[in-house]
Write a protein that holds these residues in place. Structure first.
Motif, PDB file in Angstrom:
ATOM      1  N   GLY A 351       1.470 -15.699  12.732  1.00 24.43           N
ATOM      2  CA  GLY A 351       2.919 -15.672  12.689  1.00 24.43           C
ATOM      3  C   GLY A 351       2.980 -17.453  12.824  1.00 24.43           C
ATOM      4  O   GLY A 351       4.326 -17.353  13.125  1.00 24.43           O
ATOM      5  N   SER A 352       1.996 -18.177  12.172  1.00 25.64           N
ATOM      6  CA  SER A 352       2.891 -19.536  13.078  1.00 25.64           C
ATOM      7  C   SER A 352       3.650 -19.960  11.733  1.00 25.64           C
ATOM      8  O   SER A 352       3.734 -21.475  11.740  1.00 25.64           O
ATOM      9  N   ASN A 353       4.074 -19.286  10.273  1.00 23.79           N
ATOM     10  CA  ASN A 353       4.718 -19.575   9.709  1.00 23.79           C
ATOM     11  C   ASN A 353       5.750 -20.243   9.910  1.00 23.79           C
ATOM     12  O   ASN A 353       6.324 -19.575  10.604  1.00 23.79           O
ATOM     13  N   THR A 354       6.262 -21.653   9.285  1.00 24.78           N
ATOM     14  CA  THR A 354       8.000 -21.787   9.438  1.00 24.78           C
ATOM     15  C   THR A 354       9.390 -21.273   9.210  1.00 24.78           C
ATOM     16  O   THR A 354      10.025 -21.480   9.545  1.00 24.78           O
ATOM     17  N   VAL A 355       9.134 -20.671   7.793  1.00 25.91           N
ATOM     18  CA  VAL A 355      10.477 -19.987   7.216  1.00 25.91           C
ATOM     19  C   VAL A 355      10.288 -19.113   6.974  1.00 25.91           C
ATOM     20  O   VAL A 355      11.045 -18.014   6.397  1.00 25.91           O
ATOM     21  N   PHE A 356       9.383 -18.261   7.179  1.00 23.15           N
ATOM     22  CA  PHE A 356       9.228 -17.171   7.416  1.00 23.15           C
ATOM     23  C   PHE A 356       8.204 -16.859   8.632  1.00 23.15           C
ATOM     24  O   PHE A 356       7.197 -17.241   8.849  1.00 23.15           O
ATOM     25  N   LYS A 357       7.799 -14.305   8.866  1.00 22.99           N
ATOM     26  CA  LYS A 357       6.867 -14.113   9.682  1.00 22.99           C
ATOM     27  C   LYS A 357       6.191 -12.872   8.739  1.00 22.99           C
ATOM     28  O   LYS A 357       7.124 -12.183   8.748  1.00 22.99           O
ATOM     29  N   VAL A 358       5.467 -13.407   8.530  1.00 22.05           N
ATOM     30  CA  VAL A 358       4.500 -11.838   8.764  1.00 22.05           C
ATOM     31  C   VAL A 358       3.988 -11.703   9.588  1.00 22.05           C
ATOM     32  O   VAL A 358       2.284 -10.976   9.566  1.00 22.05           O
ATOM     33  N   ILE A 359       3.927 -11.939  11.156  1.00 27.40           N
ATOM     34  CA  ILE A 359       3.281 -11.434  12.351  1.00 27.40           C
ATOM     35  C   ILE A 359       2.963 -10.089  12.288  1.00 27.40           C
ATOM     36  O   ILE A 359       2.364  -9.677  13.292  1.00 27.40           O
ATOM     37  N   GLN A 360       3.763  -9.074  11.981  1.00 29.76           N
ATOM     38  CA  GLN A 360       3.293  -7.625  12.442  1.00 29.76           C
ATOM     39  C   GLN A 360       2.358  -7.128  12.140  1.00 29.76           C
ATOM     40  O   GLN A 360       1.662  -6.502  12.454  1.00 29.76           O
ATOM     41  N   THR A 361       2.013  -7.390  10.135  1.00 20.53           N
ATOM     42  CA  THR A 361       0.544  -6.548  10.272  1.00 20.53           C
ATOM     43  C   THR A 361       0.066  -7.802   9.285  1.00 20.53           C
ATOM     44  O   THR A 361      -1.386  -7.262   8.666  1.00 20.53           O
ATOM     45  N   GLY A 362       0.328  -8.869   9.107  1.00 24.08           N
ATOM     46  CA  GLY A 362      -0.346 -10.090   8.382  1.00 24.08           C
ATOM     47  C   GLY A 362       0.938  -9.744   7.151  1.00 24.08           C
ATOM     48  O   GLY A 362       0.304 -10.699   5.795  1.00 24.08           O
ATOM     49  N   TYR A 363       1.285  -8.885   6.293  1.00 22.09           N
ATOM     50  CA  TYR A 363       2.541  -8.724   5.374  1.00 22.09           C
ATOM     51  C   TYR A 363       3.286  -8.724   5.675  1.00 22.09           C
ATOM     52  O   TYR A 363       4.194  -8.178   6.187  1.00 22.09           O
ATOM     53  N   THR A 364       3.977  -8.934   3.990  1.00 13.79           N
ATOM     54  CA  THR A 364       5.653  -8.809   3.732  1.00 13.79           C
ATOM     55  C   THR A 364       5.643  -8.452   2.434  1.00 13.79           C
ATOM     56  O   THR A 364       4.838  -8.642   1.257  1.00 13.79           O
ATOM     57  N   PHE A 365       6.677  -7.990   2.204  1.00 13.66           N
ATOM     58  CA  PHE A 365       6.605  -6.926   0.999  1.00 13.66           C
ATOM     59  C   PHE A 365       7.771  -8.691  -0.217  1.00 13.66           C
ATOM     60  O   PHE A 365       8.436  -8.973   0.838  1.00 13.66           O
ATOM     61  N   LYS A 366       7.732  -8.327  -1.579  1.00 11.32           N
ATOM     62  CA  LYS A 366       8.623  -9.111  -1.861  1.00 11.32           C
ATOM     63  C   LYS A 366       9.100  -8.651  -2.972  1.00 11.32           C
ATOM     64  O   LYS A 366      10.639  -9.579  -3.849  1.00 11.32           O
ATOM     65  N   LYS A 367       9.212  -7.183  -3.794  1.00  8.82           N
ATOM     66  CA  LYS A 367      10.466  -7.257  -4.189  1.00  8.82           C
ATOM     67  C   LYS A 367      11.406  -7.020  -4.044  1.00  8.82           C
ATOM     68  O   LYS A 367      11.870  -6.713  -2.258  1.00  8.82           O
ATOM     69  N   PHE A 487      -3.732  -6.151   8.683  1.00  6.85           N
ATOM     70  CA  PHE A 487      -4.177  -6.761   7.482  1.00  6.85           C
ATOM     71  C   PHE A 487      -5.505  -6.535   7.619  1.00  6.85           C
ATOM     72  O   PHE A 487      -6.393  -6.101   7.044  1.00  6.85           O
ATOM     73  N   ASP A 488      -6.203  -6.268   9.196  1.00 15.22           N
ATOM     74  CA  ASP A 488      -7.753  -7.124   9.157  1.00 15.22           C
ATOM     75  C   ASP A 488      -8.299  -5.681   9.440  1.00 15.22           C
ATOM     76  O   ASP A 488      -8.998  -5.732  10.545  1.00 15.22           O
ATOM     77  N   GLY A 489      -7.559  -4.099   9.575  1.00 12.63           N
ATOM     78  CA  GLY A 489      -7.591  -3.134  10.564  1.00 12.63           C
ATOM     79  C   GLY A 489      -7.282  -3.129  11.959  1.00 12.63           C
ATOM     80  O   GLY A 489      -7.915  -1.719  12.144  1.00 12.63           O
ATOM     81  N   SER A 490      -7.070  -3.991  12.218  1.00  9.71           N
ATOM     82  CA  SER A 490      -6.893  -3.556  13.930  1.00  9.71           C
ATOM     83  C   SER A 490      -5.960  -2.661  14.245  1.00  9.71           C
ATOM     84  O   SER A 490      -4.739  -2.028  13.537  1.00  9.71           O
ATOM     85  N   VAL A 491      -5.878  -0.977  15.040  1.00 11.21           N
ATOM     86  CA  VAL A 491      -5.131  -0.190  14.893  1.00 11.21           C
ATOM     87  C   VAL A 491      -3.148  -0.999  15.747  1.00 11.21           C
ATOM     88  O   VAL A 491      -3.490  -1.521  16.610  1.00 11.21           O
ATOM     89  N   ILE A 492      -2.382  -0.531  15.528  1.00  8.57           N
ATOM     90  CA  ILE A 492      -1.233  -0.857  15.664  1.00  8.57           C
ATOM     91  C   ILE A 492      -0.820   0.493  16.218  1.00  8.57           C
ATOM     92  O   ILE A 492      -0.317   0.687  17.664  1.00  8.57           O
ATOM     93  N   ILE A 493      -1.003   1.214  16.013  1.00 11.16           N
ATOM     94  CA  ILE A 493      -0.523   3.190  16.460  1.00 11.16           C
ATOM     95  C   ILE A 493      -1.139   4.148  16.083  1.00 11.16           C
ATOM     96  O   ILE A 493      -1.147   4.463  14.940  1.00 11.16           O
ATOM     97  N   SER A 494      -0.830   5.165  16.430  1.00 11.99           N
ATOM     98  CA  SER A 494      -1.191   6.553  15.457  1.00 11.99           C
ATOM     99  C   SER A 494       0.804   7.028  15.416  1.00 11.99           C
ATOM    100  O   SER A 494       1.439   7.401  16.335  1.00 11.99           O
ATOM    101  N   ARG A 495       0.178   7.904  13.733  1.00  8.82           N
ATOM    102  CA  ARG A 495       1.668   8.793  13.751  1.00  8.82           C
ATOM    103  C   ARG A 495       1.563  10.196  13.848  1.00  8.82           C
ATOM    104  O   ARG A 495       0.318  10.484  13.543  1.00  8.82           O
ATOM    105  N   SER A 496       2.510  10.765  13.946  1.00  7.68           N
ATOM    106  CA  SER A 496       2.057  12.140  13.912  1.00  7.68           C
ATOM    107  C   SER A 496       3.438  12.797  12.629  1.00  7.68           C
ATOM    108  O   SER A 496       4.935  12.594  12.624  1.00  7.68           O
ATOM    109  N   PHE A 497       2.834  13.622  11.708  1.00  6.68           N
ATOM    110  CA  PHE A 497       4.279  14.404  11.587  1.00  6.68           C
ATOM    111  C   PHE A 497       4.078  15.946  11.974  1.00  6.68           C
ATOM    112  O   PHE A 497       2.863  16.561  11.533  1.00  6.68           O
ATOM    113  N   ASN A 498       4.888  16.881  11.773  1.00  7.67           N
ATOM    114  CA  ASN A 498       4.780  18.406  12.404  1.00  7.67           C
ATOM    115  C   ASN A 498       5.601  19.225  11.672  1.00  7.67           C
ATOM    116  O   ASN A 498       6.801  19.405  10.651  1.00  7.67           O
ATOM    117  N   PRO A 499       4.653  19.229   9.987  1.00  2.32           N
ATOM    118  CA  PRO A 499       4.677  20.649   9.309  1.00  2.32           C
ATOM    119  C   PRO A 499       5.762  21.597   9.751  1.00  2.32           C
ATOM    120  O   PRO A 499       6.093  21.811   8.479  1.00  2.32           O
TER     121      PRO A 499
END
Length: 527
Positions: A351-367, A487-499
């Motif tokens: 997250g130390s970039n100065t003009v953009f942030k990717v701190i949440q997962t290490g990625y962002t989209f460019k589309k 990006f490094d495989g560290s877990v953020i959270i568990s999601r759930s979907f009730n069919p």
């Protein structure tokens, strides 16, 4: 082009079209508004403007929708999409009421135009006919949105009347039949293409047929067609083939450039949300991807990309490649990843970039962002909300090709010729050269289905289509019941979907309170 028309008439729209169907302004009433050419055109612009609501296609809504899938993460719960992803949503969620309200607001504007435009005293009959066809297309698009998420919805075809507040929901099939008939009728009225640049952005015959194909593919899929009735797949295939047979669309040769200003209004574009780099006239893709990082790609998306030989990593000769190397070429044209160059800086996942942030997962989209590897000006680095200029493609030709391929496969008719024209061409445009990636893999229906589902996820990553693909395939209960990772495989959270509940959205608490005749709610959502 039509995006510039917004600049010319937005003032008139803001004064008179927010509630065209109900309240007169200090200059016009409901009888006089439609008599003049300028105000009538402003009314049509109001119909288009409805699509730019943040709960429909405006702001960065398609991007945030991506975060309800294994493709992305919406840490700040923008519009409620993280609640949907986590499975903690309730009928009180703002998103459920917001999308419903925004769609019916737009439908009301279209109905007002259709009920009153014939009174106009200044427009020619051909002009009136064209405006009515456009409004009918926009209304059909809004109803397509509604039936996709809420299933049964009130079918309202007249401008606002008091009794409409008590209308019950119309059966899903009846609304779908109406949309299909409308799109067929409108396709016969709209031109294949426009001759004037000022008309670019208006719906065409191809847009009507492509929207019909999208709707019919949804109806043919397992969510609504568990018995796999062949006639539904036949209808979807035929609709997609109608678009292809117009011979006016093609794949834009440069996948990355397709999502930049240089690629706008190309041979691949079928129908766009027109954006302008002016306050409140654009999207928010640039700031969402640069600063908010609130649709951050996930490790699952990176892992989903196959290798340059067209095979999953586990079975590829490139299996031992370093991270991010020798992947499907679309990866580096879609995802910004640690170690890449973006906006003139090396991407740092801390997250130390100065003009953009990717701190949440290490990625962002460019589309749909103007940003790529090159450094940007101060002005470009400060593009704010609703100021991004790149049009959002509601319908593009690659989608039509994959609709056709999917429908033909489910009919058992995806042969080498169909593959070459659809998936083969899409992969060549992506940058694949290996025969194992572009050649027909054989007539194994299950294998071909895997290829199609892969292509839809990767070709449209970051475009907001994957959520509905997972729903219609009945795969959400698997794909959306899992932990998500950085990006490094560290877990953020568990999601759930009730069919038993989550394949359809509820009618919101607000709407049920306003109109109890909307009961019963969709299964699993209470009354």
């Amino acid at each position: 082009m039509i995006k510039n028309i917004f600049l010319c008439v937005i003032a008139a729209v803001s004064l008179s079209s927010c509630e065209l169907t109900v309240s007169p302004t200090d200059k016009y009433d409901q009888e006089t508004f439609w008599l003049g050419a300028k105000t009538a055109k402003a009314g049509l612009t109001g119909c288009y403007a409805a699509l730019k609501d943040q709960y429909l296609f405006g702001n960065a809504s398609p991007l945030w929708e991506e975060s309800a899938t294994p493709n992305a993460y919406n840490y700040d719960n923008r519009l409620g999409w993280n609640s949907v992803a986590l499975g903690t949503q309730t009928p009180d969620l703002a998103l459920f009421n917001g999308r419903w309200t925004a769609a019916y607001r737009g439908i009301g504007r279209c109905n007002a135009l259709l009920d009153n435009i014939d009174k106009n005293q200044e427009l020619s009959k051909p002009e009136i006919a064209q405006m009515k066809a456009e409004a009918r297309f926009l209304r059909a698009l809004l109803y397509q949105v509604l039936v996709t998420y809420y299933k049964d919805v009130p079918l309202i075809l007249k401008e606002a009347e008091l009794e409409q507040k008590d209308y019950p929901r119309t059966a899903h099939g009846e609304v779908v039949d109406f949309i299909v008939k409308e799109l067929d009728a409108v396709a016969a009225l709209l031109p294949v293409r426009y001759s004037q640049n000022s008309d670019i952005g208006r719906p065409t015959r191809g847009a009507s047929l492509a929207l019909k194909a999208r709707l019919l593919l949804f109806e043919a899929s397992p969510l609504l067609n568990p018995s796999h009735a062949a006639d539904r797949w036949e209808a979807a295939a035929a609709a997609a083939k109608q678009v292809m047979d117009l011979n006016v669309y093609n794949l834009y040769p440069n996948y990355r450039q397709l999502f930049l200003p240089a690629g706008e209004n190309s041979v691949e574009h079928i129908f766009d949300i027109q954006n302008v780099n002016e306050p409140n006239l654009g999207s928010s893709f640039d700031i969402a991807l640069r600063q908010y990082n609130n649709a951050a790609p996930l490790k699952d998306l990176e892992d989903a990309y196959w290798m340059i030989d067209g095979k999953p990593r586990a079975s590829s000769s490139f299996a031992n490649s370093a991270a991010y190397d020798n992947l499907d070429p679309r990866f580096k044209m879609t995802v910004v990843y640690p170690g890449a160059t973006f906006m003139g800086e090396t991407v740092k996942a801390n997250g130390s970039n100065t003009v953009f942030k990717v701190i949440q997962t290490g990625y962002t989209f460019k589309k749909y962002s103007i940003y790529d590897a090159a450094a940007v000006s101060t002005e470009q680095a400060q593009i704010g909300e609703n100021m991004s200029e790149i049009n959002y493609m509601v319908l593009r030709y690659a989608d039509v090709l994959l609709m056709y391929a999917e429908a033909m496969n489910e009919l058992g008719r995806l042969d080498a010729a169909v593959w070459t024209r659809t998936l083969g061409e899409i992969r060549k445009r992506a940058g694949f050269t290996a025969s194992t990636a572009v050649a027909f893999p054989g007539a194994d229906q299950d294998l071909l289905r895997t290829h199609i589902q892969y292509e839809r996820r990767i070709e449209f990553a970051g475009e907001g289509l994957y959520y509905n693909d997972l729903r219609r395939w009945k795969l959400a209960e698997v794909a959306m019941n899992q932990v998500i990772k950085k990006f490094d495989g560290s877990v953020i959270i568990s999601r759930s979907f009730n069919p038993a509940r989550d394949y359809w959205w509820p009618i919101s608490t607000t709407q049920i309170e306003l109109n109890p005749n909307l009961k019963p709610n969709n299964p699993g959502w209470g009354e």
